[in-house]
Design an enzyme around this catalytic site. Structure first.
Site, PDB file in Angstrom:
ATOM      1  N   ASP A   1       1.079  -0.664  -0.155  1.00 50.32           N
ATOM      2  CA  ASP A   1       0.043   0.058   0.408  1.00 50.32           C
ATOM      3  C   ASP A   1       0.840   1.152   0.259  1.00 50.32           C
ATOM      4  O   ASP A   1       2.203   0.642   0.626  1.00 50.32           O
ATOM      5  CB  ASP A   1      -0.996  -0.089   1.743  1.00 50.32           C
ATOM      6  CG  ASP A   1      -2.183   0.192   1.231  1.00 50.32           C
ATOM      7  OD1 ASP A   1      -1.846   2.015   0.610  1.00 50.32           O
ATOM      8  OD2 ASP A   1      -3.804   0.155   0.507  1.00 50.32           O
TER       9      ASP A   1
ATOM     10  N   HIS B   1     -12.221  -0.258  -9.253  1.00 52.57           N
ATOM     11  CA  HIS B   1     -13.987   0.668  -9.978  1.00 52.57           C
ATOM     12  C   HIS B   1     -13.204   1.744  -8.899  1.00 52.57           C
ATOM     13  O   HIS B   1     -14.549   2.370  -9.673  1.00 52.57           O
ATOM     14  CB  HIS B   1     -14.948  -0.484  -9.467  1.00 52.57           C
ATOM     15  CG  HIS B   1     -14.850   0.123  -7.741  1.00 52.57           C
ATOM     16  ND1 HIS B   1     -16.083   0.708  -7.302  1.00 52.57           N
ATOM     17  CD2 HIS B   1     -14.131   0.650  -6.792  1.00 52.57           C
ATOM     18  CE1 HIS B   1     -16.059   1.052  -5.888  1.00 52.57           C
ATOM     19  NE2 HIS B   1     -14.508   1.073  -5.716  1.00 52.57           N
TER      20      HIS B   1
END
Ligand SMILES: C[S@@+](CC[C@H](N)C(=O)[O-])C[C@H]1O[C@@H](n2cnc3c(N)ncnc32)[C@H](O)[C@@H]1O
Length: 507
Positions: A346, A391
């Site tokens: 991350d 998305h």
């Protein structure tokens, strides 16, 4: 101040349940070694939905265009039949019956599958019957006024009207106006509009009482955040989407969105940067996302139960969770599969605030700061998992994420996307409820980020557009789950060479 990472972390949601069950095509997919091979019913993106069928000149024939609407009496019969099932179950199970009363349950109890279907059928058929009874002209007329629901909700949220008197007491408009700091005329018009949506009721002339819906607004902090985010951030941004599209028709940059136009940040910064500068808005969006994804159908257990992790465990596979936040998916996987190893990647700030793991978990899960728009440092892992990542990105940036992965892939590496998946074509016939929500989510992604939800064919095109050796295996739609599992496999040469996946660059 909220970090970018934390904001991304919170930004997920939407829904794709009850997917179409499509058979795998006879193009050799089922013979390939894939954890999906256990599951015969996949959406491979090769079939078009019925609404996409066109004649040779590209025009749908009148026959194809004809909707197959049941008659009003037939719909009424469906409603009666399914309502009896639901009502009988609720009474037998000892749950309180649904009502608008202030003390009514705020959520349905968890229902068995057949009763859940009955409930969905009631919602679908009552909407259809209502639409038929309203008629097309009246329907369109009032649909164009839907923003008034947002207006009354926004006012109730902003002036904290639902919290202005205790849920089991009543108040006059004068008293509420005093508490809200708003004049009585406007308080009355907002509340009386909201009453048409069963938020508050008038028990005596000018005397207001709570309903179940106003109690939600009075008591549920994250639902308040949801209302505030939708009416305060999304709604003004949505009104600028067409303006943004006029100027930037490709809708591919996160700095050229309706959100950017409405915040005067066009070509300056994407939404997450704007929110990163405003802790109260960031916090509100975080709460809104918790409200959306904290519910039924988003549990990580669906991902754990619906993929063949066992085979990977047997071969002591390595999973890289790209954009994996604080590693909660890998932690759950590690607890269930003792021989898997993990790298959670991350952005630096998110990794820096990750929890310190101990014992066996610490020995098998490592964290690594990594930006997925740069080349993937972990070479030759078995699975690269992307949960709630794609998305948030337009095709341009989704492709860039995949391109940065390719130099790390070994032959057979899997790319696993756990996200929404639109139905092919138009899915209203299958479930209006689900279709409405996921189509709305798709528009919200456009509004805020120029990002998008995708159907199986679009996922397939995304993979194949990036590299011909990236083979799309299909989309698995999981009963009861609002997310899907999308899988592709790398069939090319070992680009990065197979090295110990958890060693390189991991800390
Ligand atoms: C919506 S969250 C999903 C988190 C997690 N995968 C899950 O299932 O909930 C998106 C994650 O992507 C991370 N992220 C955003 N941009 C990134 C980037 N360029 N590189 C790596 N991670 C990024 C965020 O920090 C956040 O943790």
């Amino acid at each position: 101040m909220a970090t970018m990472g934390k904001l991304w972390d919170r930004f997920s949601g939407g829904l794709a349940r009850n997917g179409s069950k499509r058979k795998r095509e006879s193009r050799g997919v089922s013979e390939m070694s894939s954890p999906f091979a256990k599951e015969p019913e996949l959406d491979t993106g090769d079939e078009t939905g019925s609404s996409n069928v066109a004649t040779a000149n590209g025009v749908n024939s009148a026959e194809e265009a004809k909707p197959s609407t049941p008659g009003m009496v037939e719909l009424a019969a469906i409603i009666t039949r399914e309502t009896e099932k639901l009502d009988e179950y609720i009474k037998k199970s000892g749950n309180p019956v649904p009502s608008f009363d202030v003390d009514a349950p705020l959520d349905f109890p968890s229902l068995p599958e057949d009763i859940k279907k009955a409930r969905e059928e009631i919602v679908r058929a009552t909407k259809e019957l209502g639409d038929l009874a309203t008629g097309p002209r009246e329907g369109v007329r009032w649909m164009a006024w839907d923003h008034n629901n947002s207006l009354s909700l926004h006012a109730i949220y902003h002036y904290q009207i639902a919290k202005s008197f205790p849920v089991h007491e009543t108040a006059t408009y004068t008293q509420i106006a005093e508490k809200a700091g708003l004049d009585e005329v406007n308080v009355r018009r907002f509340i009386r509009h909201a009453m048409t949506n069963r938020i508050f009721r008038e028990v005596n002339p000018d005397v207001v009482a709570h309903t179940a819906a106003s109690r939600v607004l009075a008591e549920d902090a994250v639902m308040n955040d949801w209302v505030g985010f939708c009416t305060g951030d999304i709604w003004p941004a949505a009104s600028k989407v067409v303006t943004a599209l006029d100027e930037y028709p490709s809708a591919s940059e996160p700095t050229q969105t309706g959100f950017c136009v409405s915040n005067n940040t066009t070509n300056k910064e994407p939404m997450f940067v704007t929110f990163g500068k405003d802790p109260s808005r960031a916090k509100r969006m975080g709460g809104a996302m918790t409200s959306l994804t904290g519910g039924e159908g988003y549990e990580v257990s669906y991902l754990l139960d619906s993929y063949d992790w066992t085979s990977l465990n047997t071969s002591q596979g390595t999973i890289v969770d790209v954009g994996g936040s604080h590693g909660f998916v890998c932690i759950d996987l590690a607890k269930r599969f003792s021989d898997l190893r993990f790298v959670v990647q991350d952005l630096p700030k998110t990794v820096a605030s990750a929890p310190t793991l101990e014992g066996d978990l610490a020995s098998r899960i490592s964290f690594q700061a990594y930006d997925f728009f740069t080349p993937q440092p972990v070479k030759g892992a078995d699975v690269y998992l992307f949960r709630w990542i794609f998305h948030n990105h337009s095709d341009k940036y989704a492709a860039l994420i995949l391109k940065n992965l390719i130099p790390a892939l070994k032959k057979g590496s899997k790319i696993l996307i756990n996200d929404h998946c639109l139905q092919d074509g138009y899915g209203m016939e299958k479930s209006l409820w689900d279709e409405k929500i996921i189509r709305s989510m798709d528009l919200v992604m456009l509004t805020l980020l120029n990002a998008r939800e995708r159907n199986a064919a679009e996922y397939k095109a995304l993979f194949e557009g990036v590299h011909s050796s990236l083979r799309f295996n299909g989309v698995k739609r999981i009963e009861g789950c609002r997310m899907c599992i999308v899988e592709a496999v790398w069939e090319g040469e070992d680009y990065g060479g197979v090295v110990e996946a958890t060693e390189e660059g991991a800390n």
